[in-house]
Design a protein around this motif. Structure first.
Motif, PDB file in Angstrom:
ATOM      1  N   GLN A 106       7.808 -23.679   1.599  1.00 49.63           N
ATOM      2  CA  GLN A 106       7.355 -22.995   0.392  1.00 49.63           C
ATOM      3  C   GLN A 106       5.881 -23.274   0.130  1.00 49.63           C
ATOM      4  O   GLN A 106       5.148 -22.383  -0.288  1.00 49.63           O
ATOM      5  CB  GLN A 106       8.189 -23.434  -0.803  1.00 49.63           C
ATOM      6  CG  GLN A 106       9.637 -23.022  -0.685  1.00 49.63           C
ATOM      7  CD  GLN A 106      10.495 -23.703  -1.720  1.00 49.63           C
ATOM      8  OE1 GLN A 106      10.246 -24.839  -2.115  1.00 49.63           O
ATOM      9  NE2 GLN A 106      11.526 -23.010  -2.161  1.00 49.63           N
ATOM     10  N   SER A 107       5.451 -24.509   0.376  1.00 55.87           N
ATOM     11  CA  SER A 107       4.041 -24.846   0.171  1.00 55.87           C
ATOM     12  C   SER A 107       3.167 -24.066   1.130  1.00 55.87           C
ATOM     13  O   SER A 107       2.098 -23.589   0.751  1.00 55.87           O
ATOM     14  CB  SER A 107       3.807 -26.338   0.365  1.00 55.87           C
ATOM     15  OG  SER A 107       4.462 -27.075  -0.625  1.00 55.87           O
ATOM     16  N   LEU A 108       3.626 -23.954   2.373  1.00 58.68           N
ATOM     17  CA  LEU A 108       2.845 -23.217   3.362  1.00 58.68           C
ATOM     18  C   LEU A 108       2.680 -21.764   2.952  1.00 58.68           C
ATOM     19  O   LEU A 108       1.614 -21.180   3.136  1.00 58.68           O
ATOM     20  CB  LEU A 108       3.516 -23.285   4.736  1.00 58.68           C
ATOM     21  CG  LEU A 108       3.380 -24.597   5.465  1.00 58.68           C
ATOM     22  CD1 LEU A 108       4.239 -24.587   6.716  1.00 58.68           C
ATOM     23  CD2 LEU A 108       1.938 -24.851   5.824  1.00 58.68           C
ATOM     24  N   GLN A 109       3.733 -21.179   2.410  1.00 65.80           N
ATOM     25  CA  GLN A 109       3.661 -19.787   2.003  1.00 65.80           C
ATOM     26  C   GLN A 109       2.678 -19.601   0.858  1.00 65.80           C
ATOM     27  O   GLN A 109       2.041 -18.553   0.748  1.00 65.80           O
ATOM     28  CB  GLN A 109       5.045 -19.285   1.600  1.00 65.80           C
ATOM     29  CG  GLN A 109       6.011 -19.233   2.774  1.00 65.80           C
ATOM     30  CD  GLN A 109       7.440 -18.968   2.339  1.00 65.80           C
ATOM     31  OE1 GLN A 109       7.735 -18.839   1.146  1.00 65.80           O
ATOM     32  NE2 GLN A 109       8.342 -18.885   3.294  1.00 65.80           N
ATOM     33  N   SER A 156       2.411 -28.168  14.330  1.00 69.19           N
ATOM     34  CA  SER A 156       3.548 -27.989  15.239  1.00 69.19           C
ATOM     35  C   SER A 156       4.880 -27.902  14.506  1.00 69.19           C
ATOM     36  O   SER A 156       5.833 -27.306  15.005  1.00 69.19           O
ATOM     37  CB  SER A 156       3.580 -29.120  16.267  1.00 69.19           C
ATOM     38  OG  SER A 156       3.761 -30.364  15.628  1.00 69.19           O
ATOM     39  N   ALA A 157       4.970 -28.486  13.320  1.00 71.44           N
ATOM     40  CA  ALA A 157       6.209 -28.457  12.551  1.00 71.44           C
ATOM     41  C   ALA A 157       6.256 -27.302  11.547  1.00 71.44           C
ATOM     42  O   ALA A 157       7.257 -27.118  10.868  1.00 71.44           O
ATOM     43  CB  ALA A 157       6.387 -29.776  11.806  1.00 71.44           C
ATOM     44  N   ALA A 158       5.179 -26.545  11.477  1.00 66.05           N
ATOM     45  CA  ALA A 158       5.088 -25.460  10.500  1.00 66.05           C
ATOM     46  C   ALA A 158       5.777 -24.200  11.034  1.00 66.05           C
ATOM     47  O   ALA A 158       5.935 -24.040  12.246  1.00 66.05           O
ATOM     48  CB  ALA A 158       3.618 -25.156  10.203  1.00 66.05           C
ATOM     49  N   PRO A 159       6.166 -23.310  10.121  1.00 67.19           N
ATOM     50  CA  PRO A 159       6.709 -22.019  10.559  1.00 67.19           C
ATOM     51  C   PRO A 159       5.690 -21.305  11.447  1.00 67.19           C
ATOM     52  O   PRO A 159       4.480 -21.484  11.278  1.00 67.19           O
ATOM     53  CB  PRO A 159       6.924 -21.254   9.252  1.00 67.19           C
ATOM     54  CG  PRO A 159       6.947 -22.288   8.185  1.00 67.19           C
ATOM     55  CD  PRO A 159       6.111 -23.427   8.673  1.00 67.19           C
ATOM     56  N   SER A 160       6.177 -20.505  12.363  1.00 67.64           N
ATOM     57  CA  SER A 160       5.294 -19.884  13.356  1.00 67.64           C
ATOM     58  C   SER A 160       4.172 -19.060  12.743  1.00 67.64           C
ATOM     59  O   SER A 160       3.070 -19.018  13.285  1.00 67.64           O
ATOM     60  CB  SER A 160       6.104 -19.022  14.323  1.00 67.64           C
ATOM     61  OG  SER A 160       6.780 -17.997  13.630  1.00 67.64           O
ATOM     62  N   ASP A 161       4.419 -18.410  11.603  1.00 65.98           N
ATOM     63  CA  ASP A 161       3.371 -17.593  10.998  1.00 65.98           C
ATOM     64  C   ASP A 161       2.217 -18.431  10.452  1.00 65.98           C
ATOM     65  O   ASP A 161       1.097 -17.953  10.335  1.00 65.98           O
ATOM     66  CB  ASP A 161       3.932 -16.681   9.901  1.00 65.98           C
ATOM     67  CG  ASP A 161       4.592 -17.442   8.762  1.00 65.98           C
ATOM     68  OD1 ASP A 161       5.103 -18.559   9.006  1.00 65.98           O
ATOM     69  OD2 ASP A 161       4.600 -16.922   7.639  1.00 65.98           O
ATOM     70  N   ALA A 162       2.456 -19.687  10.141  1.00 63.97           N
ATOM     71  CA  ALA A 162       1.398 -20.555   9.617  1.00 63.97           C
ATOM     72  C   ALA A 162       0.872 -21.526  10.659  1.00 63.97           C
ATOM     73  O   ALA A 162      -0.236 -22.047  10.512  1.00 63.97           O
ATOM     74  CB  ALA A 162       1.913 -21.332   8.412  1.00 63.97           C
ATOM     75  N   SER A 163       1.618 -21.753  11.708  1.00 63.15           N
ATOM     76  CA  SER A 163       1.265 -22.768  12.697  1.00 63.15           C
ATOM     77  C   SER A 163      -0.107 -22.546  13.318  1.00 63.15           C
ATOM     78  O   SER A 163      -0.925 -23.461  13.385  1.00 63.15           O
ATOM     79  CB  SER A 163       2.339 -22.831  13.788  1.00 63.15           C
ATOM     80  OG  SER A 163       2.012 -23.823  14.729  1.00 63.15           O
TER      81      SER A 163
END
Length: 106
Positions: free
Chosen positions: A4-7, A81-88
């Motif tokens: 959620q934070s990444l989004q 590396s642990a982030a969702p692919s769209d943010a990685s």
């Protein structure tokens, strides 16, 4: 780092600002960016590092700023590396920019 934070993060705006050159960002703007990231990363080690960066900027501690940017860059790359692919890939890019910025002002 929570998904959620990444989004919620505006990675593109931060990357764009840093690509202009870290020293070209006015202190007030840099502090505003840091505070936004701090609030979105509460509870994560990066939030503490950002607090240190903010204090170093406010005190004009160039050596500390350099070291902290390198540290944040490395941590961001590690987090990618642990982030969702769209943010990685964006986190990887952001980490590289921060690391290189820290290296360039040493």
């Amino acid at each position: 780092m929570a998904d959620q934070s990444l989004q919620a993060m505006d990675l593109d705006a931060t990357i764009a600002a840093l690509q202009q050159g870290v020293t070209s960002i006015p202190i007030d703007e840099a502090i505003a960016i840091i505070e936004t990231w701090q609030s979105q990363l509460q509870g994560h080690d990066l939030a503490e590092d950002l607090g240190e960066l903010k204090a170093a900027l406010q005190n004009g501690e160039l050596g500390s700023i350099s070291d902290i940017l390198v540290d944040i860059g490395e941590d961001t790359i590690g987090t990618a590396s642990a982030a969702p692919s769209d943010a990685s890939s964006k986190l990887q890019q952001l980490g590289q920019i921060l690391y290189q910025a820290g290296q360039s002002i040493k």
